[in-house]
Write an enzyme that holds these catalytic residues in place. Sequence first.
Site, short mmCIF file in Angstrom:
data_model
loop_
_atom_site.label_atom_id
_atom_site.label_comp_id
_atom_site.label_asym_id
_atom_site.label_seq_id
_atom_site.Cartn_x
_atom_site.Cartn_y
_atom_site.Cartn_z
N ASP A 259 41.05 39.62 29.51
CA ASP A 259 41.54 39.36 30.87
C ASP A 259 42.98 39.82 31.06
O ASP A 259 43.70 40.06 30.09
CB ASP A 259 41.41 37.85 31.12
CG ASP A 259 41.31 37.50 32.59
OD1 ASP A 259 41.44 38.40 33.43
OD2 ASP A 259 41.10 36.31 32.89
N ASP B 31 38.45 36.10 41.62
CA ASP B 31 37.73 34.90 41.20
C ASP B 31 36.99 34.28 42.40
O ASP B 31 37.54 34.21 43.49
CB ASP B 31 38.70 33.84 40.67
CG ASP B 31 39.33 34.22 39.35
OD1 ASP B 31 39.29 35.41 38.98
OD2 ASP B 31 39.86 33.31 38.68
C1 9PG Z 1 41.58 31.99 33.22
C2 9PG Z 1 41.07 32.76 34.43
C3 9PG Z 1 39.55 33.03 34.37
C4 9PG Z 1 39.15 33.92 35.52
C5 9PG Z 1 39.97 35.18 35.52
C6 9PG Z 1 41.44 34.84 35.57
O1 9PG Z 1 47.62 33.68 38.59
N1 9PG Z 1 46.74 34.43 39.01
O2 9PG Z 1 46.90 35.20 39.92
C7 9PG Z 1 45.46 34.38 38.44
C8 9PG Z 1 44.52 35.35 38.75
C9 9PG Z 1 43.25 35.28 38.18
C10 9PG Z 1 42.96 34.26 37.33
C11 9PG Z 1 43.87 33.28 37.01
C12 9PG Z 1 45.14 33.35 37.57
O3 9PG Z 1 41.70 34.21 36.79
O4 9PG Z 1 39.63 36.02 36.57
O5 9PG Z 1 37.76 34.24 35.44
O6 9PG Z 1 39.21 33.64 33.14
O7 9PG Z 1 41.80 33.97 34.49
O8 9PG Z 1 42.94 31.76 33.32
#
Ligand code: 9PG
Length: 488
Positions: free
Chosen positions: A304, A364
């Site tokens: 990720d 997400d």
């Molecule tokens: C785990 C998650 C899950 C999820 C992923 C990702 O801070 N942000 O902008 C942000 C974006 C996406 C996000 C989390 C935070 O999700 O897509 O399926 O694995 O990380 O932390």
Amino acid sequence: MELTINDLHLPITASDARPIEGGYLLKGQQITVQHPFGSTKFYRHGFHSWSLTAWLDLSKPLLTPTVKAMWPHIDDMTMLEDYPFTSSGVAALQGPDGNILLLGALGLDAHVKANSSEITGNAASAIDWFLAHGPEQTVFARDAELLGERLGRRAQKPAPRVWCSWYGLYGNISAEIIQHTLHGVRSLPFDVFQVDDGWQIAIGDWDANTRFPDGTASLALDISEAGFTPGIWYAPFIVRPESQLFQDHPDWLLRDDQGQLVPAGQNWGGTFYALDTTHPAVLDWLRHLAHRLRGRGFYYQKIDFLYAAALPGKRYQELPPEQAYRLGLEAVRQGAGDDVYLLVCGSPVLASLGLADGMRVGPDVAPIWDNPDRSIHLHDLTGPSALNALRTSLNRLWLHPLVHVDPDVVYFRTRYNLLKPRERALIQDLALIADFRATSDLPEWLDPDERAALQNFLETQPAIERINHYKFCIDGREVDYGFVEGLN
Ligand code: 9PG
């Protein structure tokens, strides 16, 4: 020079142009095509998994996402400077008869932008481009074919059916909670049980924390004893300052021209940073990391926040961002081995082709339809919500021949869920269309009917027919995603 495709006369600039099946192959670092469509609809392809991908009206620009600190996890920074009619790797325009004109890079580090008279491609070096005109599905399918020839394709087998811990438990996981959940899902037909964010010591220190006192090998063993392939989440290209990795290897981090760290986004209590994936020691570390997790038993790895390796910066080896990123992903693939399923997430899209088995193709999902705080007030269409996830994923289905397209998990639960039945059904149906089945519903949250519906969803193989861009037939039942249009 001027090209003629289907009665369209298109003045172009390119260093070379020759006809190929379905269109033209152009060569050059910069391509310009003059088009006769005026202010029409523009297919914008966002840079990474979460970035906005949609058909937009050229006459109505969108407001740029407000919070600059969030830009890295929204889209390519240079594309956000020129938002929204700049596209990553590929773009298209709709003609008056419904046919489209597509310009697609067949190499990395390319942007395509358009206005009412021109569509232009810009790349870091001279590359091949595909220019085509015709029905949308035909033209995108041919572009995918050409991309596959150059970058590779994987995922010939059906996608695994996944239980993922994130959208049920979020960070609240422990060995005990996982054990309990495994017990509840063991009679359901999942292939993979994937542990998401929350098991690690820190972002950068990919060992089990104190909530998993017996370690990751024991976690994988619990999962395989329950009958599933063990899956694990990690974010190999990013680092938080509290990690040992950050303390030990300041020279591995991506910096700008002034030697300052490049911020890669905000999460886990503050700013996180990126690794320089052109550094030989980083590449070694990545190989070992993926190999070690494989050795512990994780044959499904969800990796990720991958865009971080493709941020602008001054690297050990001077390479354009996507090429630098691809070196990092190649190292992970080498370490993991060919038989580990790699699901890339938050990942540059074209630059992952040929290396990833599955790819998250949208933001997400969330148990809410939309979050106006983010979509309306911050002009950010990449935040977690059912609507954002559906919109971008739907517009990336054309990648399916190259990689499994993951539109994110579906919900069958009505507990802890603000989605209406129709909204839940739209998400479930898109997963059937994309042929990627995953959920995070905790078994104890499902009533018997919901559990039966989940079981049926995991087992069904419906006949899918695409009627037009937004309409599908699933076993004869029509589903319409037209509501994702009209963004601007
Ligand atoms: C785990 C998650 C899950 C999820 C992923 C990702 O801070 N942000 O902008 C942000 C974006 C996406 C996000 C989390 C935070 O999700 O897509 O399926 O694995 O990380 O932390």
